[in-house]
Write a protein that holds these residues in place. Sequence first.
Motif, PDB file in Angstrom:
ATOM      1  N   GLU A   1       1.236  -0.927  -0.524  1.00 59.79           N
ATOM      2  CA  GLU A   1       0.430   0.031  -0.074  1.00 59.79           C
ATOM      3  C   GLU A   1       1.209   1.251  -0.048  1.00 59.79           C
ATOM      4  OE1 GLU A   1      -2.626   2.672  -0.097  1.00 59.79           O
ATOM      5  OE2 GLU A   1      -3.051   0.629  -0.744  1.00 59.79           O
ATOM      6  N   LEU A   2       1.627   1.181   0.708  1.00 62.00           N
ATOM      7  CA  LEU A   2       3.007   2.358   0.752  1.00 62.00           C
ATOM      8  C   LEU A   2       3.218   2.240  -0.749  1.00 62.00           C
ATOM      9  CD1 LEU A   2       4.654   4.682   1.864  1.00 62.00           C
ATOM     10  CD2 LEU A   2       6.558   2.765   2.639  1.00 62.00           C
ATOM     11  N   SER A   3       3.697   1.741  -1.545  1.00 60.95           N
ATOM     12  CA  SER A   3       4.041   1.949  -3.242  1.00 60.95           C
ATOM     13  C   SER A   3       3.159   2.111  -3.972  1.00 60.95           C
ATOM     14  CB  SER A   3       4.957  -0.191  -3.324  1.00 60.95           C
ATOM     15  OG  SER A   3       5.170  -0.370  -3.162  1.00 60.95           O
ATOM     16  N   ASN A   4       1.849   1.681  -3.735  1.00 61.98           N
ATOM     17  CA  ASN A   4       0.864   2.355  -4.243  1.00 61.98           C
ATOM     18  C   ASN A   4       0.729   3.923  -4.009  1.00 61.98           C
ATOM     19  OD1 ASN A   4       0.700  -0.002  -5.726  1.00 61.98           O
ATOM     20  ND2 ASN A   4      -1.041  -0.695  -4.364  1.00 61.98           N
TER      21      ASN A   4
ATOM     22  N   ARG B   1       0.699   7.273  -6.860  1.00 62.11           N
ATOM     23  CA  ARG B   1      -0.548   7.489  -6.512  1.00 62.11           C
ATOM     24  C   ARG B   1       0.251   8.949  -6.881  1.00 62.11           C
ATOM     25  NH1 ARG B   1      -3.080   3.237  -4.478  1.00 62.11           N
ATOM     26  NH2 ARG B   1      -3.039   4.472  -2.621  1.00 62.11           N
ATOM     27  N   ALA B   2       1.361   9.489  -6.640  1.00 63.20           N
ATOM     28  CA  ALA B   2       1.525  10.874  -5.967  1.00 63.20           C
ATOM     29  C   ALA B   2       2.703  10.946  -7.542  1.00 63.20           C
ATOM     30  CB  ALA B   2       1.971  10.828  -4.641  1.00 63.20           C
ATOM     31  N   ALA B   3       3.214  10.428  -8.173  1.00 65.24           N
ATOM     32  CA  ALA B   3       3.949  10.456  -9.036  1.00 65.24           C
ATOM     33  C   ALA B   3       3.461  10.352 -10.645  1.00 65.24           C
ATOM     34  CB  ALA B   3       5.248   9.103  -9.373  1.00 65.24           C
ATOM     35  N   SER B   4       3.959  12.018 -11.448  1.00 70.80           N
ATOM     36  CA  SER B   4       3.385  12.071 -12.689  1.00 70.80           C
ATOM     37  C   SER B   4       4.063  10.797 -13.453  1.00 70.80           C
ATOM     38  CB  SER B   4       3.297  13.189 -13.256  1.00 70.80           C
ATOM     39  OG  SER B   4       5.195  13.274 -13.116  1.00 70.80           O
ATOM     40  N   VAL B   5       5.357  10.378 -12.905  1.00 70.26           N
ATOM     41  CA  VAL B   5       5.787   9.445 -14.113  1.00 70.26           C
ATOM     42  C   VAL B   5       6.200   8.273 -13.222  1.00 70.26           C
ATOM     43  CG1 VAL B   5       8.326   8.623 -14.895  1.00 70.26           C
ATOM     44  CG2 VAL B   5       7.207  11.217 -14.951  1.00 70.26           C
ATOM     45  N   PRO B   6       6.154   6.789 -12.894  1.00 68.88           N
ATOM     46  CA  PRO B   6       6.301   6.141 -12.479  1.00 68.88           C
ATOM     47  C   PRO B   6       7.230   5.903 -11.432  1.00 68.88           C
ATOM     48  CG  PRO B   6       5.051   5.312 -14.150  1.00 68.88           C
ATOM     49  CD  PRO B   6       5.475   6.712 -14.519  1.00 68.88           C
TER      50      PRO B   6
ATOM     51  N   LEU C   1      10.750  -2.208 -17.904  1.00 74.76           N
ATOM     52  CA  LEU C   1      10.463  -3.038 -16.599  1.00 74.76           C
ATOM     53  C   LEU C   1       8.484  -2.540 -16.034  1.00 74.76           C
ATOM     54  CD1 LEU C   1      12.161  -1.583 -13.415  1.00 74.76           C
ATOM     55  CD2 LEU C   1      12.618  -3.551 -14.568  1.00 74.76           C
ATOM     56  N   GLY C   2       7.853  -1.688 -17.796  1.00 73.99           N
ATOM     57  CA  GLY C   2       6.671  -1.785 -17.822  1.00 73.99           C
ATOM     58  C   GLY C   2       5.919  -0.966 -16.349  1.00 73.99           C
ATOM     59  N   LEU C   3       6.638  -0.412 -15.947  1.00 74.91           N
ATOM     60  CA  LEU C   3       5.846   0.863 -14.424  1.00 74.91           C
ATOM     61  C   LEU C   3       4.859   1.478 -15.320  1.00 74.91           C
ATOM     62  CD1 LEU C   3       8.708   1.850 -12.851  1.00 74.91           C
ATOM     63  CD2 LEU C   3       7.764  -0.772 -12.655  1.00 74.91           C
ATOM     64  N   TRP C   4       3.970   1.742 -16.621  1.00 78.28           N
ATOM     65  CA  TRP C   4       3.777   2.791 -17.254  1.00 78.28           C
ATOM     66  C   TRP C   4       2.329   1.825 -17.474  1.00 78.28           C
ATOM     67  CZ3 TRP C   4       8.664   4.214 -18.592  1.00 78.28           C
ATOM     68  CH2 TRP C   4       8.402   6.248 -18.329  1.00 78.28           C
TER      69      TRP C   4
ATOM     70  N   HIS D   1       2.577  -1.568 -15.501  1.00 82.25           N
ATOM     71  CA  HIS D   1       1.811  -2.170 -13.928  1.00 82.25           C
ATOM     72  C   HIS D   1       2.852  -1.420 -13.222  1.00 82.25           C
ATOM     73  CE1 HIS D   1       0.085  -5.004 -16.485  1.00 82.25           C
ATOM     74  NE2 HIS D   1       1.324  -4.658 -17.387  1.00 82.25           N
ATOM     75  N   ARG D   2       1.788  -0.103 -12.356  1.00 81.21           N
ATOM     76  CA  ARG D   2       2.728   0.311 -11.959  1.00 81.21           C
ATOM     77  C   ARG D   2       2.889   0.250 -10.417  1.00 81.21           C
ATOM     78  NH1 ARG D   2       2.145   7.183 -11.485  1.00 81.21           N
ATOM     79  NH2 ARG D   2       1.348   6.722 -13.912  1.00 81.21           N
ATOM     80  N   TYR D   3       0.974  -0.380 -10.124  1.00 80.98           N
ATOM     81  CA  TYR D   3       0.410  -0.627  -9.110  1.00 80.98           C
ATOM     82  C   TYR D   3       0.386  -2.124  -9.243  1.00 80.98           C
ATOM     83  CZ  TYR D   3      -1.257   4.736  -9.581  1.00 80.98           C
ATOM     84  OH  TYR D   3      -1.249   5.250 -10.042  1.00 80.98           O
TER      85      TYR D   3
END
Length: 566
Positions: free
Chosen positions: A101-104, A108-113, A372-375, A377-379
């Motif tokens: 949940e911290l990671s998520n 959420r606060a980041a414009s770029v993952p 890494l597919g962060l755009w 799958h960032r959550y």
Amino acid sequence: MHFRRFVAFSAALVTVLAGWPAPASAADPLRGMTLEEKVGQLFVTYVYGAGASSTEAADVAANQAALGVDTGAAAVARYHLGGVIYFSWSRNLGTPAQIAELSNGLQRAASVPLLISTDQEGGVVNRIGAPLAVSPGNMAVGATFDPLQASRVARVSGTELRALGINMVDAPVVDVNTNPRNTADGPRAFGDRTAQVALFGAAAAGGYRLAGIGAQAKHFPGLGDTTVNTDNGVAVTNESRAEILATHVPPFQAAIAAGVPSIMTAHIVAPSLDPSGRPASLSKPIVTGLLRDRLHFDGVVVTDALDAAALADLTTEQIVLQALDAGVDQLLMPRDLPAAYQAVLDAVRAGTLSEARIDRSVRRILRMKQDLGLWQHRYVPAPVVGTPAALATMAGAAAGSITALRTGAPLPLRSGSVLVTGWGVSTTQTLTTALTARGLAATRLYTGSPSDAVIAQAVAASATVDATVVTTSNAWSDATQQRLVAALLATGRPVVVASVGGPYDIAYFPSAPVYLATYGYQPPSLTALADVLTGAAPARGRLPVTIRTPDGATVLFPFGAGVHSG
């Protein structure tokens, strides 16, 4: 024409829905990013709190003192951070659900993952314990002489981290531990032979890649020859350029060939590589000349922690600007993030640092995030970790690592009473519990680095049991541990010495009749040790290093040594 416009619009819409504003041009992903946003991508730092928006007074105060904001989420937004690194001391690492949940929340606060990382090497450097499946550590894996174990262990560890929203692991260490008195590496290294370390390091990098997590080979150009940990002081290697290139650089070449996306530079001073005496992290001949130009590495180069004592004589501004001039892409944990961030902005605006130079690094960082597919799958969902299969993988690696260098009576310990004493509060407790579970009447007396009174207490306790198991860790640098073992051996009672750090302690116990090396004190290693002690499993490990007499003149146990039982 209308169809092509529709396709372009659809592609842009899909990207937006994935959580990232579509770049204006596929050829230039930086278009539309402000200078502040680009500079922020260069920084990786810690934030305080178990949650991204923690209102705990201690977290708010710590964030304000270090970052000038109340929360981790505010730090990500204000500085447009490229990454965040987790620690227990910054109160980030609790339960798996909390970490996820911290990671998520930070994402959420980041414009770029964000790249979210931690030092989950296993063994002696391990940030998150149970219920995760914890690796026994690099030297233990090296002692199995099976590189597939390195791949399996890394894949399990990487998969579990990824489930927590940690998409970058600050591992593997690919230093070649050529100096037995090395306080930076020791059991963090796979061994002291270049070929062995290269093979196991590449296998680990491949395992992390299969897990879908970014890996970071460290510490370039190699910390294996030093005695000083750069966190605590200045480390210098006096090896020649030819020696460094032949011994310490090949494991990084192997990791690059295995597709490692990031390399961490060390703060080590290597005059043969850079006569200026600058630490490697700040050295253009090392970062650009050697790593970029000679090894052709075009991935992300990150510094080791910039708050290290090795850099204490430099200002924050000097450190970050020299690192960027050297060719580094990401700046890890500057001691004053607001000042560091402002220094880079000011340098660009003053024309002493070009925006084109910043752009080169940001493109590498964004490319790694894309890979890494962060755009997409960032959550992460609710995490599942510590599965039976994952635990079995770590147990298997540990079971293959236990190395018997001297063996005989009183092994195996199949019945009777046993005293467990020596180094490690949790180590001695975990081992005592494991031996009790195997039917022994085991008692515990933790000594740590003991006083003479505590040594006398241990000697008296050993007289009341059938055998004593004494644990040591880096006893080669701790005279009190040496005196404890000598006093126990002098009783003539049955004694087993088990090192739970590097295996080099045996050089200081020439009269020890039984000596086992575990290379670490994580639960899988101590469980495997208990199995060997009780005869439930053989000692199958072999030394991944050479052990010499304290003066270095004579080889006591060669590379590959081990008394195989069972």
